[in-house]
Write an enzyme that holds these catalytic residues in place. Structure first.
Site, PDB file in Angstrom:
ATOM      1  N   ASP A  57       0.857  -1.176   0.000  1.00 21.36           N
ATOM      2  CA  ASP A  57       0.000   0.000   0.000  1.00 21.36           C
ATOM      3  C   ASP A  57       0.902   1.237   0.000  1.00 21.36           C
ATOM      4  O   ASP A  57       1.667   1.454   0.944  1.00 21.36           O
ATOM      5  CB  ASP A  57      -0.896  -0.012   1.250  1.00 21.36           C
ATOM      6  CG  ASP A  57      -1.899   1.132   1.245  1.00 21.36           C
ATOM      7  OD1 ASP A  57      -1.701   2.116   0.486  1.00 21.36           O
ATOM      8  OD2 ASP A  57      -2.884   1.053   1.993  1.00 21.36           O
ATOM      9  N   SER A 136      -0.211  13.350 -15.984  1.00 14.12           N
ATOM     10  CA  SER A 136      -1.510  13.377 -16.676  1.00 14.12           C
ATOM     11  C   SER A 136      -1.605  14.691 -17.434  1.00 14.12           C
ATOM     12  O   SER A 136      -0.959  15.678 -17.052  1.00 14.12           O
ATOM     13  CB  SER A 136      -2.634  13.302 -15.647  1.00 14.12           C
ATOM     14  OG  SER A 136      -3.879  13.593 -16.241  1.00 14.12           O
ATOM     15  N   TYR A 149      -7.107  16.291  -7.875  1.00  9.93           N
ATOM     16  CA  TYR A 149      -6.375  15.411  -8.797  1.00  9.93           C
ATOM     17  C   TYR A 149      -5.369  16.228  -9.615  1.00  9.93           C
ATOM     18  O   TYR A 149      -4.193  15.875  -9.712  1.00  9.93           O
ATOM     19  CB  TYR A 149      -7.361  14.685  -9.716  1.00  9.93           C
ATOM     20  CG  TYR A 149      -6.668  13.793 -10.720  1.00  9.93           C
ATOM     21  CD1 TYR A 149      -6.066  12.605 -10.305  1.00  9.93           C
ATOM     22  CD2 TYR A 149      -6.590  14.131 -12.069  1.00  9.93           C
ATOM     23  CE1 TYR A 149      -5.408  11.782 -11.211  1.00  9.93           C
ATOM     24  CE2 TYR A 149      -5.939  13.325 -12.982  1.00  9.93           C
ATOM     25  CZ  TYR A 149      -5.352  12.147 -12.546  1.00  9.93           C
ATOM     26  OH  TYR A 149      -4.696  11.343 -13.435  1.00  9.93           O
ATOM     27  N   LYS A 153      -1.202  16.070  -9.727  1.00  9.03           N
ATOM     28  CA  LYS A 153      -0.431  15.815 -10.949  1.00  9.03           C
ATOM     29  C   LYS A 153       0.471  17.009 -11.300  1.00  9.03           C
ATOM     30  O   LYS A 153       1.538  16.831 -11.873  1.00  9.03           O
ATOM     31  CB  LYS A 153      -1.366  15.459 -12.107  1.00  9.03           C
ATOM     32  CG  LYS A 153      -2.076  14.105 -11.910  1.00  9.03           C
ATOM     33  CD  LYS A 153      -1.082  12.944 -11.867  1.00  9.03           C
ATOM     34  CE  LYS A 153      -1.757  11.594 -11.789  1.00  9.03           C
ATOM     35  NZ  LYS A 153      -0.795  10.476 -11.727  1.00  9.03           N
TER      36      LYS A 153
HETATM   37  N1  LIG Z   1      -7.207   6.607 -16.927  1.00  8.24           N
HETATM   38  C1  LIG Z   1      -6.944   7.824 -17.330  1.00  8.24           C
HETATM   39  O1  LIG Z   1      -7.715   8.456 -18.076  1.00  8.24           O
HETATM   40  C2  LIG Z   1      -5.640   8.479 -16.902  1.00  8.24           C
HETATM   41  C3  LIG Z   1      -5.257   9.656 -17.567  1.00  8.24           C
HETATM   42  C4  LIG Z   1      -4.075  10.275 -17.193  1.00  8.24           C
HETATM   43  C5  LIG Z   1      -3.298   9.749 -16.179  1.00  8.24           C
HETATM   44  N2  LIG Z   1      -3.692   8.611 -15.552  1.00  8.24           N
HETATM   45  C6  LIG Z   1      -2.833   8.101 -14.461  1.00  8.24           C
HETATM   46  O2  LIG Z   1      -2.411   6.803 -14.773  1.00  8.24           O
HETATM   47  C7  LIG Z   1      -2.084   6.114 -13.582  1.00  8.24           C
HETATM   48  C8  LIG Z   1      -2.709   4.730 -13.620  1.00  8.24           C
HETATM   49  O3  LIG Z   1      -4.114   4.864 -13.587  1.00  8.24           O
HETATM   50  P1  LIG Z   1      -5.100   3.919 -14.394  1.00  8.24           P
HETATM   51  O4  LIG Z   1      -5.884   4.788 -15.295  1.00  8.24           O
HETATM   52  O5  LIG Z   1      -4.386   2.764 -14.961  1.00  8.24           O
HETATM   53  O6  LIG Z   1      -6.087   3.499 -13.207  1.00  8.24           O
HETATM   54  P2  LIG Z   1      -6.491   2.079 -12.593  1.00  8.24           P
HETATM   55  O7  LIG Z   1      -6.846   1.122 -13.651  1.00  8.24           O
HETATM   56  O8  LIG Z   1      -7.530   2.411 -11.558  1.00  8.24           O
HETATM   57  O9  LIG Z   1      -5.149   1.594 -11.862  1.00  8.24           O
HETATM   58  C9  LIG Z   1      -4.705   2.197 -10.671  1.00  8.24           C
HETATM   59  C10 LIG Z   1      -3.653   1.319 -10.034  1.00  8.24           C
HETATM   60  O10 LIG Z   1      -3.155   1.980  -8.850  1.00  8.24           O
HETATM   61  C11 LIG Z   1      -3.129   1.032  -7.783  1.00  8.24           C
HETATM   62  N3  LIG Z   1      -3.306   1.723  -6.500  1.00  8.24           N
HETATM   63  C12 LIG Z   1      -4.264   2.613  -6.164  1.00  8.24           C
HETATM   64  N4  LIG Z   1      -4.119   2.996  -4.873  1.00  8.24           N
HETATM   65  C13 LIG Z   1      -3.024   2.333  -4.393  1.00  8.24           C
HETATM   66  C14 LIG Z   1      -2.358   2.290  -3.142  1.00  8.24           C
HETATM   67  N5  LIG Z   1      -2.778   3.003  -2.077  1.00  8.24           N
HETATM   68  N6  LIG Z   1      -1.280   1.483  -3.007  1.00  8.24           N
HETATM   69  C15 LIG Z   1      -0.843   0.739  -4.045  1.00  8.24           C
HETATM   70  N7  LIG Z   1      -1.419   0.740  -5.265  1.00  8.24           N
HETATM   71  C16 LIG Z   1      -2.508   1.523  -5.428  1.00  8.24           C
HETATM   72  C17 LIG Z   1      -4.303   0.086  -8.090  1.00  8.24           C
HETATM   73  O11 LIG Z   1      -4.105  -1.184  -7.498  1.00  8.24           O
HETATM   74  P3  LIG Z   1      -4.890  -1.728  -6.204  1.00  8.24           P
HETATM   75  O12 LIG Z   1      -6.284  -1.220  -6.275  1.00  8.24           O
HETATM   76  O13 LIG Z   1      -4.746  -3.222  -6.333  1.00  8.24           O
HETATM   77  O14 LIG Z   1      -4.117  -1.203  -5.042  1.00  8.24           O
HETATM   78  C18 LIG Z   1      -4.175  -0.035  -9.614  1.00  8.24           C
HETATM   79  O15 LIG Z   1      -3.230  -1.034  -9.940  1.00  8.24           O
HETATM   80  C19 LIG Z   1      -2.571   6.998 -12.431  1.00  8.24           C
HETATM   81  O16 LIG Z   1      -1.470   7.680 -11.877  1.00  8.24           O
HETATM   82  C20 LIG Z   1      -3.506   7.970 -13.120  1.00  8.24           C
HETATM   83  O17 LIG Z   1      -3.568   9.201 -12.445  1.00  8.24           O
HETATM   84  C21 LIG Z   1      -4.845   7.966 -15.881  1.00  8.24           C
END
Ligand SMILES: NC(=O)c1ccc[n+]([C@@H]2O[C@H](COP(=O)([O-])OP(=O)(O)OC[C@H]3O[C@@H](n4cnc5c(N)ncnc54)[C@H](OP(=O)(O)O)[C@@H]3O)[C@@H](O)[C@H]2O)c1
Length: 281
Positions: A57, A136, A149, A153
């Site tokens: 975590d 992001s 958020y 970022k």
């Molecule tokens: N999706 C978009 O549109 C988008 C756009 C720009 C940037 N991003 C960025 O991309 C990154 C990945 O996001 P995603 O879109 O792939 O979202 P996602 O599918 O929800 O994945 C998020 C990941 O973070 C892990 N996580 C969350 N809280 C945690 C904690 N306290 N400790 C350890 N692991 C944790 C989750 O695993 P567990 O739940 O198993 O802990 C999961 O593996 C993020 O930084 C997000 O801000 C996303």
């Protein structure tokens, strides 16, 4: 072959961008250790690559240190750290408490600091390593009703820019990847600030969230981000930042050249002030 080595530690490997990146790198023969709260299991790939999930975590320093020590015990080094884990806390600024802000920063910003504290000493000593932070487009544009958020970022932008300069004499490189909207578990994991659950901003807040969710669920496949991350890993001198997606590259370019007031107008149009506004689009 890449300039850093093949031992990768990647946070957020259980879902979305992190999962796509972990699998792509493991397929390419990297030894990938993936962290997440629900992380467990191991998958072997051809060419000797594997994805070993570890439970950690990021909001808990002890948990982060234990996971990093575990990898160091096995591999003796970490060549590439990819800070990908993250989530989104939404709500009008007025309704976001310091507690909500801490909740947001605890994963997206302090989580990266905890990882860096644990991993950087080894990289600096070996005078080699690569840090990739997932920012992001929301860290370039302040997105209404996602201020916490966007703030987290923006902070990752500053952190990475400082890292690059501080670590340059030690041979350790850092880069930012800035995705636009990506279809992942991020949308389903979005948390509402406590007071925003019954928001006084009513329709305006609901419309902005509906627009965000629409954009995310119609967004790019996370593999597109994974490919960009892999391309950065192959570079000896990685760029400061890489925006993912043509439209987002264009928007970021416009932000650099257009007056701030005009950018504000564009953002106001992008996030309509009522649900009716969305339906008209
Ligand atoms: N999706 C978009 O549109 C988008 C756009 C720009 C940037 N991003 C960025 O991309 C990154 C990945 O996001 P995603 O879109 O792939 O979202 P996602 O599918 O929800 O994945 C998020 C990941 O973070 C892990 N996580 C969350 N809280 C945690 C904690 N306290 N400790 C350890 N692991 C944790 C989750 O695993 P567990 O739940 O198993 O802990 C999961 O593996 C993020 O930084 C997000 O801000 C996303």
């Amino acid at each position: 072959m890449n300039p850093y080595g093949n031992i990768v530690l990647l946070t957020g490997a259980s879902s979305g961008i992190g999962n796509a990146t972990a699998k792509l790198l493991a397929k390419e023969g990297f030894s990938v250790y993936g962290l997440s709260r629900r992380g467990q299991g191991r998958t072997e790939f051809t060419d000797g690559g594997f994805l070993q999930m570890l439970a950690a975590d990021l909001t808990d320093e002890g948990s982060v240190n234990a996971a990093v020590s575990h990898v160091l015990d096995i591999e003796k080094r970490i060549d590439i750290l990819i800070n990908c884990a993250g989530n989104g806390v939404c709500g009008p600024v007025e309704e976001c408490s310091p507690k909500d802000a801490l909740l947001q920063l605890d994963v997206n910003y302090l989580g990266i600091i905890r990882m860096l504290n644990a991993v950087l000493p080894g990289m600096r000593e070996r005078q080699k390593g690569l840090i990739i932070n997932i920012g992001s487009v929301g860290g370039i544009f302040a997105i209404p009703f996602q201020s916490l958020y966007s703030s987290s970022k923006f902070a990752v932008e500053a952190l990475t820019e400082c890292l690059r300069i501080e670590l340059l004499p030690y041979g350790v490189r850092a880069a930012l990847i800035e995705p636009g909207d990506i279809k992942t578990g991020f949308t389903g994991s979005r948390v509402y600030a406590k007071r925003a659950q019954n928001s006084s901003y009513g329709d305006k807040f609901a419309a902005a969230i509906a627009q965000m969710e629409h954009d995310e669920t119609h967004g790019m496949d996370p593999i597109e981000v994974a490919k960009v991350i892999y391309s950065v890993i192959k570079r000896k001198n990685p760029p400061v930042r890489v925006v993912v997606g043509f439209t987002y590259k264009l928007l970021v370019f416009l932000k650099r050249v257009l007056p701030s007031r005009l950018i504000e107008k564009i953002l106001t149009l992008m996030y309509p002030n009522s649900k009716a506004g969305i339906e008209k689009k």
